[in-house]
Design a protein around this motif. Structure first.
Motif, PDB file in Angstrom:
ATOM      1  N   ASP A  50       0.817  -1.206   0.000  1.00 33.39           N
ATOM      2  CA  ASP A  50       0.000   0.000   0.000  1.00 33.39           C
ATOM      3  C   ASP A  50       0.856   1.263   0.000  1.00 33.39           C
ATOM      4  O   ASP A  50       0.432   2.322   0.430  1.00 33.39           O
ATOM      5  CB  ASP A  50      -0.994   0.005   1.161  1.00 33.39           C
ATOM      6  CG  ASP A  50      -0.381  -0.371   2.495  1.00 33.39           C
ATOM      7  OD1 ASP A  50       0.610  -1.110   2.503  1.00 33.39           O
ATOM      8  OD2 ASP A  50      -0.907   0.067   3.533  1.00 33.39           O
ATOM      9  N   GLY A  77      -4.143  -9.839 -10.763  1.00 32.66           N
ATOM     10  CA  GLY A  77      -4.957 -10.219  -9.617  1.00 32.66           C
ATOM     11  C   GLY A  77      -4.436  -9.574  -8.350  1.00 32.66           C
ATOM     12  O   GLY A  77      -3.863  -8.485  -8.378  1.00 32.66           O
ATOM     13  N   ASP A  78      -4.602 -10.263  -7.246  1.00 29.94           N
ATOM     14  CA  ASP A  78      -4.227  -9.724  -5.935  1.00 29.94           C
ATOM     15  C   ASP A  78      -2.718  -9.868  -5.706  1.00 29.94           C
ATOM     16  O   ASP A  78      -2.205 -10.983  -5.559  1.00 29.94           O
ATOM     17  CB  ASP A  78      -4.989 -10.482  -4.841  1.00 29.94           C
ATOM     18  CG  ASP A  78      -4.652  -9.977  -3.453  1.00 29.94           C
ATOM     19  OD1 ASP A  78      -4.020  -8.912  -3.333  1.00 29.94           O
ATOM     20  OD2 ASP A  78      -5.035 -10.662  -2.481  1.00 29.94           O
ATOM     21  N   ALA A  80      -1.005  -9.347  -3.135  1.00 27.03           N
ATOM     22  CA  ALA A  80      -0.712  -9.908  -1.811  1.00 27.03           C
ATOM     23  C   ALA A  80      -0.501 -11.411  -1.879  1.00 27.03           C
ATOM     24  O   ALA A  80       0.203 -11.975  -1.058  1.00 27.03           O
ATOM     25  CB  ALA A  80      -1.828  -9.561  -0.833  1.00 27.03           C
ATOM     26  N   ALA A  81      -1.056 -12.057  -2.887  1.00 33.52           N
ATOM     27  CA  ALA A  81      -0.887 -13.509  -3.038  1.00 33.52           C
ATOM     28  C   ALA A  81       0.568 -13.876  -3.323  1.00 33.52           C
ATOM     29  O   ALA A  81       0.972 -15.009  -3.086  1.00 33.52           O
ATOM     30  CB  ALA A  81      -1.796 -14.022  -4.146  1.00 33.52           C
TER      31      ALA A  81
END
Length: 84
Positions: A50, A77-78, A80-81
């Motif tokens: 972030d 996509g995400d 964080a994955a």
């Protein structure tokens, strides 16, 4: 001095509403050698997922050797994955 790649925040800061490619940017002093902008990239998160967009300049290693390097990964996509 050579060529640099900048991020979009740097482009907006120095050349708002204009194309940064081919522009001259100087560091350290007004009479310092000119570096030519050869690319503009999006926001790269340096410290966390972030992380706010801050102006960044990227040199190639032979132009400005450093004892640190970073690996930049583009995620679909995400993001964080990828942190596991």
């Amino acid at each position: 001095m050579g060529e640099v790649v900048i991020n979009d925040a740097t482009s907006r800061l120095f050349w708002p509403g204009r194309d940064a490619l081919g522009q001259c940017i100087r560091f350290d002093a007004p009479d310092a050698p000119c570096s030519t902008v050869v690319g503009v990239v999006g926001h790269v998160r340096h410290t966390s997922l972030d992380d706010d967009s801050q102006p960044q300049v990227y040199w190639n290693h032979p132009q400005r050797p450093s004892d640190r390097m970073a690996l930049v990964v583009e995620a679909r996509g995400d993001p964080a994955a990828l942190t596991r």
